[in-house]
Structure formats: C-alpha cells, structure tokens
Design an enzyme around this catalytic site. Sequence first.
Site, mmCIF file in Angstrom:
data_model
loop_
_atom_site.group_PDB
_atom_site.id
_atom_site.type_symbol
_atom_site.label_atom_id
_atom_site.label_comp_id
_atom_site.label_asym_id
_atom_site.label_seq_id
_atom_site.Cartn_x
_atom_site.Cartn_y
_atom_site.Cartn_z
ATOM 1 N N GLY A 12 0.775 -1.337 0.007
ATOM 2 C CA GLY A 12 0.153 -0.022 0.125
ATOM 3 C C GLY A 12 0.991 1.087 0.343
ATOM 4 O O GLY A 12 -0.057 2.637 0.597
ATOM 5 N N ILE A 13 1.987 1.242 -0.583
ATOM 6 C CA ILE A 13 3.238 2.527 -0.909
ATOM 7 C C ILE A 13 2.609 3.489 -1.920
ATOM 8 O O ILE A 13 3.230 4.358 -1.787
ATOM 9 C CB ILE A 13 4.203 2.184 0.185
ATOM 10 C CG1 ILE A 13 4.822 1.385 -0.966
ATOM 11 C CG2 ILE A 13 4.403 1.333 1.361
ATOM 12 C CD1 ILE A 13 6.141 0.566 -1.017
ATOM 13 N N GLY A 14 2.636 2.356 -2.879
ATOM 14 C CA GLY A 14 2.258 3.233 -4.016
ATOM 15 C C GLY A 14 3.156 3.137 -4.793
ATOM 16 O O GLY A 14 3.536 2.913 -6.019
ATOM 17 N N THR A 16 2.466 -0.276 -6.685
ATOM 18 C CA THR A 16 1.722 0.004 -8.238
ATOM 19 C C THR A 16 1.040 0.872 -9.682
ATOM 20 O O THR A 16 1.282 1.023 -10.442
ATOM 21 C CB THR A 16 0.332 -0.650 -7.942
ATOM 22 O OG1 THR A 16 0.823 -1.685 -7.081
ATOM 23 C CG2 THR A 16 -0.138 -1.051 -9.372
ATOM 24 N N LYS A 32 2.321 -9.078 -13.929
ATOM 25 C CA LYS A 32 2.338 -9.638 -12.158
ATOM 26 C C LYS A 32 2.261 -10.914 -11.637
ATOM 27 O O LYS A 32 1.316 -11.583 -11.984
ATOM 28 C CB LYS A 32 0.579 -8.646 -11.298
ATOM 29 C CG LYS A 32 0.547 -8.568 -10.192
ATOM 30 C CD LYS A 32 1.315 -8.086 -9.637
ATOM 31 C CE LYS A 32 0.793 -8.331 -7.646
ATOM 32 N NZ LYS A 32 1.335 -7.368 -6.839
ATOM 33 N N GLU A 99 5.617 -6.367 -11.227
ATOM 34 C CA GLU A 99 5.523 -6.877 -9.852
ATOM 35 C C GLU A 99 5.153 -7.030 -9.104
ATOM 36 O O GLU A 99 4.686 -8.367 -9.441
ATOM 37 C CB GLU A 99 4.817 -4.938 -10.028
ATOM 38 C CG GLU A 99 4.584 -4.353 -8.667
ATOM 39 C CD GLU A 99 3.050 -4.311 -8.709
ATOM 40 O OE1 GLU A 99 2.560 -3.025 -7.563
ATOM 41 O OE2 GLU A 99 2.460 -3.558 -9.603
ATOM 42 N N GLY A 100 6.207 -7.670 -7.913
ATOM 43 C CA GLY A 100 6.260 -7.864 -7.096
ATOM 44 C C GLY A 100 4.879 -7.545 -5.764
ATOM 45 O O GLY A 100 4.401 -6.986 -6.573
ATOM 46 N N ALA A 101 4.532 -8.863 -4.926
ATOM 47 C CA ALA A 101 3.113 -8.267 -4.102
ATOM 48 C C ALA A 101 3.882 -7.528 -2.849
ATOM 49 O O ALA A 101 4.794 -8.764 -2.274
ATOM 50 C CB ALA A 101 3.050 -9.535 -3.745
ATOM 51 N N GLY A 102 3.671 -6.415 -2.532
ATOM 52 C CA GLY A 102 4.134 -6.362 -0.727
ATOM 53 C C GLY A 102 5.253 -5.911 -1.316
ATOM 54 O O GLY A 102 6.118 -5.529 -1.126
#
Length: 224
Positions: A12-14, A16, A32, A99-102
């Site tokens: 949730g830091i941006g 994406t 992804k 893009e990884g997750a978290g």
Amino acid sequence: MTRLVVTGTDTGIGKTVFAAGLTAALGACYWKPVQAGLDEETDSETVARLGAVAPDRILTEAYRLSAPRSPHHAAAIEGIAIDVDRLTPPASERPLVIEGAGGVLVPLTSSVTFGDVFARWRLPVVLCARTALGTINHSLLSLEALRHRGVPVLGVTLIGDDEPETAQAIAGIGQVRILGRLPRLASLTAPALREAFAAAFRVDDFADAIAEVSDQAAGSVSFR
C-alpha cells in the site's frame, strides 16, 4: 531487452502507481506473477488504467487468488500450492516490468519468499519506499535482504512528500542511488501520472542503471 522488477518496503505504499508510470514511460509490458485479492481492481487493471497500457501489454498472472492476503495464505485458503518454478518471467518483445507483492520478504510458500525468487531471476530491482516516518528503517532492511540474496539493486524510488534528509540517509547508509521521487497526486489519472513521472524521472537513467547492474549480476542461484 530491458527487464526489471519493482518491489516495495511494504504494501500500500504506491508501488503499483509507480509501476504504471514506469511501464508507460518505457513502452513496456507488465507482469504481476501472483495477484492476491480479486474483489477490487487488480494491480494489472490499475497499471492498464493509470498507465494507459494496451491489453496486449498486460501479461497474464501465473496465479490469481481471491483473498486479499499474502500469497502463501491466499493460496492455502483456496487449497492451492504455489509452484515457484512456474514463476518464470515471460518472453516479451518489449521491455518488461515485473511487480512483486507487498515487500521483499512476502512469502509465496511456507519456505520461499519473493526475495528468493528475485535471487533466482537475477534481474535488476527497483525498491519503492514511501517518505513517511519509518521508511529509513524499512528501506535499509529491504536493501539488506536483497543484497543478502545477491539480488542486483537498481536503486530506490521514493513515493510521497519531499523529505531530503530521509533520502540522504537511505542513499548514504544504504549505499544506493535514489532514482527519483513520485509525489502525491491530487488527481490520480493517466495524464496526471504521465506528467508527474516525466517530471520526476529520466527514462535514460533506468536504462543506464540497468546496464550497470546487469554487468554485475551474472550467474544464478537456487532456492534454499
């Protein structure tokens, strides 16, 4: 062909939003590997919308899991075992943004994290970090985890308000380049992101940095 990974210090830091801007700027494809959470807009859908990326440049996820949990937990809920050998970057005639997750150490299975997969890939990694309080610690720990696994680090991208002392601490203590800072956007739309990204980053910097770290990243590693 340019291939790189976008990961973050937390969820949730941006990252994406950053990945959408980078995919658009590079004219790249986006992938992804594991999407956990399908009730709301997925990360692939967000990148397509904010990056104005054509459908044929959004590559299909290896796993699509319903629950908005860490991948290993979401997979367990559905009775699925994630096979990390399926997580091989797909071929692409364009540059590829993955893009990884978290964060770096988000688990994919009971014993394998995204960081372990990054180590196998040996692709340059961009670490996204928010500029809020606590980010120095989170950033340095993430950098340490990546380097411990021999993952080539392209640099750190900051997301949020301008905090020069924070950027200086991360760059100095972490011995890493700061690639730029994506500010908060009052209107999060494709045109607004394109304009902000162009003002904050030089695409040539990514290409130069990728060439530099790729020269240092020969070989591969196996999962422990």
